[in-house]
Design a protein around this motif. Structure first.
Motif, short mmCIF file in Angstrom:
data_model
loop_
_atom_site.label_atom_id
_atom_site.label_comp_id
_atom_site.label_asym_id
_atom_site.label_seq_id
_atom_site.Cartn_x
_atom_site.Cartn_y
_atom_site.Cartn_z
N LEU A 131 -0.53 0.04 6.21
CA LEU A 131 -1.35 0.50 7.32
C LEU A 131 -0.51 1.13 8.42
CD1 LEU A 131 -3.80 -2.52 7.55
CD2 LEU A 131 -4.11 -0.37 6.33
N GLY A 132 -1.16 1.91 9.28
CA GLY A 132 -0.48 2.56 10.39
C GLY A 132 -0.28 4.04 10.18
N ALA A 133 -0.65 4.55 9.00
CA ALA A 133 -0.47 5.98 8.73
C ALA A 133 -1.62 6.82 9.28
CB ALA A 133 -0.33 6.22 7.22
N LEU A 134 -2.71 6.15 9.71
CA LEU A 134 -3.83 6.85 10.32
C LEU A 134 -4.07 6.26 11.71
CD1 LEU A 134 -6.33 7.07 7.32
CD2 LEU A 134 -5.08 8.97 8.38
N PRO A 135 -4.58 7.07 12.65
CA PRO A 135 -4.72 6.61 14.04
C PRO A 135 -5.57 5.35 14.19
CG PRO A 135 -5.01 8.98 13.90
CD PRO A 135 -4.97 8.48 12.49
N TYR A 136 -6.60 5.19 13.37
CA TYR A 136 -7.52 4.07 13.54
C TYR A 136 -7.07 2.82 12.81
CZ TYR A 136 -9.11 5.82 9.00
OH TYR A 136 -9.16 6.27 7.71
N GLU A 137 -5.94 2.88 12.09
CA GLU A 137 -5.49 1.71 11.35
C GLU A 137 -4.68 0.77 12.24
OE1 GLU A 137 -5.20 3.58 6.84
OE2 GLU A 137 -3.39 3.42 8.06
N ASP A 138 -4.85 -0.51 12.01
CA ASP A 138 -4.19 -1.54 12.82
C ASP A 138 -2.77 -1.77 12.31
OD1 ASP A 138 -3.46 -3.64 14.38
OD2 ASP A 138 -4.86 -5.09 13.50
N GLU A 139 -1.78 -1.37 13.10
CA GLU A 139 -0.40 -1.53 12.68
C GLU A 139 0.05 -2.99 12.73
OE1 GLU A 139 2.63 1.26 13.91
OE2 GLU A 139 1.10 2.57 14.75
N ALA A 140 -0.71 -3.84 13.42
CA ALA A 140 -0.36 -5.26 13.46
C ALA A 140 -0.49 -5.90 12.09
CB ALA A 140 -1.24 -5.98 14.47
N LYS A 141 -1.39 -5.35 11.28
CA LYS A 141 -1.53 -5.81 9.90
C LYS A 141 -0.77 -4.83 9.03
CE LYS A 141 -4.95 -6.82 6.31
NZ LYS A 141 -6.37 -6.70 5.90
N PRO A 142 0.34 -5.23 8.41
CA PRO A 142 1.22 -4.26 7.75
C PRO A 142 0.64 -3.58 6.52
CG PRO A 142 1.97 -6.50 7.32
CD PRO A 142 0.88 -6.61 8.34
N PHE A 143 -0.30 -4.22 5.84
CA PHE A 143 -0.81 -3.63 4.60
C PHE A 143 -2.07 -4.35 4.16
CE2 PHE A 143 2.67 -6.57 4.05
CZ PHE A 143 2.00 -7.62 3.45
N ASP A 144 -2.78 -3.73 3.25
CA ASP A 144 -3.86 -4.41 2.55
C ASP A 144 -3.75 -4.03 1.08
OD1 ASP A 144 -4.79 -1.84 2.38
OD2 ASP A 144 -6.58 -2.14 3.63
N GLN A 145 -4.69 -4.46 0.27
CA GLN A 145 -4.64 -4.18 -1.16
C GLN A 145 -6.04 -3.85 -1.66
OE1 GLN A 145 -3.74 -7.33 0.12
NE2 GLN A 145 -5.91 -7.82 -0.08
N VAL A 146 -6.04 -3.02 -2.70
CA VAL A 146 -7.31 -2.55 -3.25
C VAL A 146 -7.25 -2.69 -4.77
CG1 VAL A 146 -8.90 -0.61 -3.46
CG2 VAL A 146 -7.53 -0.87 -1.38
N LYS A 147 -8.28 -3.27 -5.33
CA LYS A 147 -8.36 -3.38 -6.79
C LYS A 147 -8.61 -1.99 -7.36
CE LYS A 147 -11.26 -5.35 -10.43
NZ LYS A 147 -12.46 -6.17 -10.71
N ILE A 148 -7.74 -1.57 -8.30
CA ILE A 148 -7.85 -0.20 -8.80
C ILE A 148 -8.12 -0.13 -10.31
CG2 ILE A 148 -6.40 0.78 -6.99
CD1 ILE A 148 -4.06 0.71 -8.90
N SER A 149 -8.17 -1.25 -10.99
CA SER A 149 -8.45 -1.22 -12.43
C SER A 149 -9.94 -1.42 -12.68
CB SER A 149 -7.64 -2.30 -13.17
OG SER A 149 -7.89 -3.58 -12.61
#
Length: 412
Positions: A131-149
């Motif tokens: 996270l943090g690559a877009l203006p509205y993303e919360d940089e305090a939370k470093p990342f999230d995960q998404v199921k892709i299979s």
């Protein structure tokens, strides 16, 4: 969700702890599953250590494996893509599956099945999104995960087959006369019998041949038992081999061994995060762009391709990289400063490597410098694919720009 908490704690530890040391040039990464700093062990010592390990390894059961993996987060060390992956009993992948980014190699295990010949694992593949690559993303939370299979990924690992030698019952045999007894009996026969001496010699020869045949038979049975023992595999040895394979295939977190197998630009990212600094090249003569310098200028549009996962799940943003542009205008060393994940970071690095620059100059002389580059990824339709031009504008959809390290980074 338990999985999200596990991922957050594991990645935070990897990013913030200072345990990771990047490999310098000339050093080789340790093989997957190896322990950093270990030295070559003498064969005898290695055999003794393995024997001790076997002795201390409990037999492997399906319940043990379920408790170890089901519902847990694991990472595939080789970062292999594909829905059907097969490994031999040493943990080496069979065939030549496509290798992707480690940010597409998170798994949550659904099911574990242990049979005589193999271990089968069904797991959902997850993509890591920083996270943090877009203006509205919360940089305090470093990342999230998404199921892709769409369906579970099937992973199969060959198992060392357990072979228990059969225990044979000893056959009862009649007591055989000793040579002394045979000699005494022969003496009596010679004394009490009128038979020719040649008859006694014949009897003695036959008895000797009989004894030789019996000894040969016993020797063959002993050899057969030895061969069966050599072929035998104990449950403990089979469990030890499987544990080694699992350790070489999976990582419970992004540990130093796994990091050491990542590209250098990822190693530099984790190192700079753990040391709370920005990347700088080892060559102290290479400086950031400063007053009195003419900065380098990119000669082409940097249009990195996205990928199906990022497009499907709406992953976009501005990737920040720090790059050395040498005195000939060629991009050299790179380090990720702000990643996106989902395999886009590798796309950005590839696009910059294929770009051309006019070099920076000082007093008209070309010099190598460090610059910050921003590569922008967007979600596009058929009308706005990479390289296409928006109607009424000459701007490409995916673009990049650079700025010196002390100035705000701007994106086209």
């Amino acid at each position: 969700m338990i999985f999200e908490k596990q991922l957050s704690s594991l990645m935070t530890a990897a990013l913030l702890c200072g345990a990771f040391t990047p490999f310098s040039s000339g050093q080789q990464a340790a093989p997957a599953g190896a322990v950093a700093g270990t030295q070559t062990v003498a064969p005898a010592a290695s055999a003794a250590a393995e024997a001790a390990l076997v002795k201390s390894t409990p037999p492997l059961t399906e319940d043990d494996l379920r408790a170890r993996y089901v519902g847990k987060l694991i990472f595939l060390r080789g970062s292999y893509l594909g829905d059907d992956l097969n490994f031999d009993m040493d943990g080496k992948v069979n065939g030549s599956p496509t290798v992707g980014s480690f940010t597409l190699s998170g798994f949550e295990v659904r099911k574990v099945t242990l049979s005589k010949h193999k271990l089968e694992i069904e797991a959902d593949r997850y993509g890591l999104h920083f996270l943090g690559a877009l203006p509205y993303e919360d940089e305090a939370k470093p990342f999230d995960q998404v199921k892709i299979s769409k369906k579970p990924v099937h992973i199969s690992i060959e198992r060392e087959v357990i072979v228990i030698p059969k225990v044979k019952k000893e056959k009862k045999t009649k007591d055989q006369p000793t040579p002394a007894e045979l000699a005494a009996a022969q003496t009596l026969k010679t004394r009490d019998s009128a038979a020719p001496a040649t008859l006694a010699a014949t009897v003695a020869a036959n008895e000797g041949l009989k004894q030789s045949n019996e000894a040969l038979k016993q020797s063959n049975e002993a050899l057969k038992e030895t061969n069966e023992a050599l072929k035998a595999v104990s449950p403990a040895h089979s469990a030890m081999v499987m544990n080694k394979a699992l350790n070489s295939i999976f990582a419970n977190n992004i540990d130093p061994v796994m990091m050491s197998h990542l590209p250098e630009y990822w190693q530099e990212y984790f190192a700079s995060k753990s040391e709370h600094r920005k990347y700088m090249p080892k060559d102290a003569s290479i400086k950031v762009v400063s007053e009195g310098m003419t900065p380098p200028r990119v000669l082409n549009s940097i249009d990195p391709s996205s990928n199906e996962y990022a497009q499907k799940y709406g992953i976009a943003g501005m990737e920040l990289l720090r790059t050395v542009v040498d005195a000939t205008g060629v991009p050299r060393q790179m380090a990720i400063q702000r990643p996106i994940g989902f395999g886009l970071d590798e796309k950005a690095v590839e696009a910059i490597k294929n770009s051309h620059f006019t070099p920076a100059t000082v007093n008209g002389q070309p010099v190598a410098v460090v610059i910050d580059l921003v590569v922008t990824f967007r979600i596009y339709s058929n009308r706005t694919k990479p390289g296409s031009v928006v109607k009424g504008s000459k701007e490409t959809v995916l673009a990049a720009s650079f700025a010196d390290a002390d100035a705000p980074v701007a994106a086209h």
